[in-house]
Every structure is written in structure tokens, then in C-alpha cells.
Write an enzyme that holds these catalytic residues in place. Structure first.
Site, short mmCIF file in Angstrom:
data_model
loop_
_atom_site.label_atom_id
_atom_site.label_comp_id
_atom_site.label_asym_id
_atom_site.label_seq_id
_atom_site.Cartn_x
_atom_site.Cartn_y
_atom_site.Cartn_z
N HIS A 76 0.43 -0.43 -0.17
CA HIS A 76 -0.16 -0.18 -0.14
C HIS A 76 1.36 0.98 -0.02
O HIS A 76 -0.01 2.80 -0.25
CB HIS A 76 -1.00 -0.08 1.32
CG HIS A 76 -0.38 0.35 2.81
ND1 HIS A 76 -0.99 0.47 3.30
CD2 HIS A 76 1.23 -0.61 2.88
CE1 HIS A 76 -0.19 0.58 4.78
NE2 HIS A 76 0.96 0.05 4.23
N HIS A 77 2.42 1.08 -0.14
CA HIS A 77 3.04 2.30 -0.18
C HIS A 77 3.83 2.93 -1.50
O HIS A 77 4.25 3.65 -1.58
CB HIS A 77 4.32 2.48 0.52
CG HIS A 77 4.18 2.14 2.75
ND1 HIS A 77 3.48 2.70 3.03
CD2 HIS A 77 4.51 1.20 3.92
CE1 HIS A 77 3.26 2.63 4.09
NE2 HIS A 77 3.49 1.24 4.94
N ALA A 78 3.23 1.78 -2.34
CA ALA A 78 4.04 2.18 -3.51
C ALA A 78 2.84 3.80 -4.03
O ALA A 78 2.32 3.95 -3.96
CB ALA A 78 3.61 1.08 -4.29
N ASP A 112 -0.18 5.61 2.70
CA ASP A 112 -0.30 6.28 2.43
C ASP A 112 -0.42 6.32 0.53
O ASP A 112 -1.38 7.62 0.34
CB ASP A 112 1.01 7.35 2.70
CG ASP A 112 1.69 6.49 2.60
OD1 ASP A 112 1.88 5.29 2.14
OD2 ASP A 112 3.18 5.87 2.65
#
Length: 387
Positions: free
Chosen positions: A130-132, A172
Site C-alpha cells: 500500500h505504500h507504492a 499512504d
């Protein structure tokens, strides 16, 4: 509650491998699938394969120049720090594009199964990256598979999607990609950005019409406080938003044993959250539920048990926490890792929801965090922020 559940799996999903010293070790997924198989969980679901996401699919959320850069790194193994590959968090390796695209494709396969009605629930435990960001690898994540699943659903005409992220780190990348899209409600419960990567996820980050929701919990929060925060924020917003499909990310790095963060949940608290999300999928989204894995760096004691509970919950046949882990799996763990495996499917806790409606304590840092979120977003949804 479940009518059908599908687990998306291919052994090649373990090829997402940043090297032997990296915290995101693919053995955690290997041990998870072995435990689920030995416990009979995989006999109660439909198993389905996947194909890599295409460049055109990836370009729905990632810049094409970034995709090309990842492919160059993939072909050579040489770093390109301009796109975040070749750093300590995201080492460069040959095959990184293919491995990342397969994980993304697995989450699209889960979304497709739920959208087309082939399964009521579907999960990709190898996913949850989920940070990419659109043009940057970040936080162990190259392609953002939860965001791609959401984008794919939007492209099919789904008009309201809720995304709930229970990873200890702020979701994010997913928030960034849908920050101004009122069709997507993103809710992230995470350790405060004041003490943990990625440094975002404050309550004032509210997106389009309050559709970005962030619960930033103080370091040291355990089962009772975490479940209190979840109960005070997630159910009322999901009921008000009325998603057509619920997408969830299940990083289990909120566990007290996780070496990279500072929350104090037990396996039993995490399992209680899975039960609650299952119930909310039926109450608010007609049972349509797409789930992914996520973070989790206690590779033997936590990740395999947590995600086996998740798959069992989706199957409609949850595991009694007191159930012993199978001896065959324990032998496999010792042979594969040299570590001592857990003996049961519980940490011996019995967490319960302590509802905010019973009284708000302004001296409690958890209650203050919850109220900061409610005050920031509840009025934008026509909800009263006061308990």
C-alpha cells in the site's frame, strides 16, 4: 455468513524477494499457505490462480515512465534510486517487475472474482503493498496492488468503494491515489506518524468530502484501545457511505512482537478485527469483500497464524483460537527457518470492544486520537462527532 470464498494463489508470488536480510521475507507467505493447508482452511475455499497485471492495467495508477524504469531495473538488477529502487527499503533485483506485476494481478483477480459474482469474498495474502506511489517505490512496495484492485473496480462502473487499512503503517499510497475521488472512502488505522514511517496519516488529511479518514494511534496501543478506535470510526462511516464493495488491507505488523513498529495488539485482537470487517462487509456492502495481506515482520509467530485466521474467517469457518497448530506444520517451520513454531492459534487473550458511547475520556490519548478523527471527518458525512 459467507456463501463462497476464493483464495488467489500461485507459488510464483513468493518471487517478490528483496534478499535474505530484508524484513519483507517471502517465507512469511510460504508459511502462511502451508499452515492454512495443514489446518484444512484451503479445503473450504476455492483456489484460483492469477496472471501478471498488464502495463495498461498498471498505468491506471502508475506513471508509464515509472513502469518502464521498473522494467529496466528488472532486466539488469541495477538500481535506479530516482524511482526508489536500489535503496535499503527497496533493493533492486532482477525480475522485480515480473514479481510485482504478478502480485498486482493477483489482487485484480480477487477484485474480478467478487465483482463478477464468482465468489462473495476473495483474498490475496501476498498483496497489500500500500505504500507504492504513482511514480516511486516506497516502503517495500513497488506496485500498489490494493489501489489497482480499486481502480479496476471503478473502471467496471462500481461507484462506491470503501477501503479499510489495518496495517500499523499509514496506507499512504492508496490514500494518495484516491485522495480527490469521492467514490473511494479510504480509512487507515495506524501508529501515529509522529513515531513511525511514512510520517503521514494525520486526522486533518480528509480528502474529497471527508473520504480520506485517518486514525493515528499512540505508540503502545493494545487490543482494547485499538478495537475501541476501530469501533468508534469504521462502522459508522461504512454504514453512512454505503459501499458497493469493501476492500481491506490486513498488515499484521500491529502485533506486539513485530520488530518494526510500536503497537501492542495480540493475534486475538487482530482476529477480532477480521471478524468485525467480515460482519461489516455483509452489513454495508452486500457481502462483497476483497482482502489483501500487507506488512508483518514477525515471520513465524505472527504472520502465518494471522492470515490463516483471515482466510478461515472469509471461508465462513473460523478457527477456534485454542486449536493446536498441526505437527506437520511445526516440523516444516523448524526445517524451513530453524525457529520454534507457535503451538496454538491464539495468544491467550480474549479482547472485547469497549465502545466510545460508554464515555469519552479527554485524558486518554487513544480517546483524543479517536475524537480528532471524528471531529475532522464525521460532520462531512452528516454524522455527529460526539459519542
Amino acid at each position: 455468513m459467507s456463501r463462497s470464498a476464493r483464495v488467489i494463489w500461485d507459488d510464483a508470488l513468493t518471487s517478490y524477494d528483496f534478499g535474505p536480510s530484508h524484513p519483507l521475507a517471502p517465507v512469511r507467505v510460504e508459511l502462511t499457505m502451508a499452515l492454512a493447508r495443514e489446518m484444512g482452511v484451503l479445503d473450504k475455499v476455492e483456489m484460483a490462480g492469477c496472471v501478471p497485471a498488464t502495463d495498461d492495467e498498471l498505468a491506471r495508477i502508475h506513471d508509464r515512465g515509472y513502469i518502464e524504469a521498473v522494467k529496466r531495473v528488472s532486466a539488469t538488477g541495477l538500481p535506479d534510486t530516482s524511482v526508489g529502487l536500489g535503496t535499503t527499503d527497496n533493493p533492486a533485483f532482477k525480475g522485480v517487475h515480473e514479481a510485482s506485476a504478478l502480485i498486482a494481478g493477483a489482487s485484480v483477480a480477487a477484485a474480478r472474482a467478487v465483482y463478477e459474482g464468482a465468489a462473495e469474498h476473495a483474498v490475496n495474502v501476498a498483496g497489500g503493498l500500500h505504500h507504492a506511489m504513482p511514480a516511486m517505490a516506497s516502503g517495500f512496495c513497488v506496485y500498489n496492488d490494493p489501489a489497482l484492485a480499486i481502480a479496476w473496480l471503478l473502471d467496471q462502473g462500481v461507484e462506491r468503494i470503501a477501503y479499510v487499512d489495518v496495517d500499523v503503517h499509514h496506507g499512504d499510497g492508496v490514500q494518495t491515489m484516491f485522495y480527490d475521488d469521492p467514490r473511494v472512502l479510504t480509512i487507515s488505522l495506524h501508529e501515529s506518524p509522529r513515531t513511525l514511517f511514512p510520517g503521514t496519516g494525520f486526522p486533518h488529511e480528509t480528502g474529497a468530502d471527508g473520504t480520506a479518514v485517518n486514525v493515528a494511534l499512540p505508540a503502545g496501543t493494545g487490543d482494547a484501545g485499538w478495537l475501541r478506535a476501530f469501533d468508534a470510526v469504521v462502522p459508522p462511516l461504512l454504514h453512512e457511505f454505503g459501499p458497493e464493495i469493501l476492500v481491506t488491507q490486513h498488515g499484521c505488523d500491529s502485533h506486539a512482537l513485530d520488530p518494526l513498529a510500536n503497537l501492542m495488539l495480540s493475534l486475538d485482537g487482530q482476529r477480532t478485527a477480521y471478524e468485525a470487517l467480515h460482519r461489516l462487509a455483509h452489513e454495508t456492502a452486500g457481502g462483497r469483500w476483497v482482502a489483501t495481506g500487507g506488512g508483518g515482520y514477525e515471520l513465524v509467530q505472527v504472520v502465518p497464524r494471522a492470515w490463516t485466521h483471515l482466510m478461515a474467517e472469509q471461508s465462513g469457518h473460523p478457527i477456534d483460537p485454542a486449536t493446536p497448530t498441526p505437527e506437520a506444520w511445526r516440523r516444516f517451520v523448524r526445517e524451513r527457518t530453524g525457529e520454534t513454531p507457535p503451538l496454538t492459534m491464539t495468544d491467550g487473550r480474549n479482547p472485547e470492544f469497549n465502545h466510545l458511547s460508554g464515555g469519552y475520556d479527554p485524558a486518554d490519548p487513544i480517546d483524543r486520537a479517536v475524537m480528532a478523527t471524528r471531529q475532522a471527518v464525521f460532520p462531512l458525512h452528516g454524522l455527529d462527532p460526539m459519542p
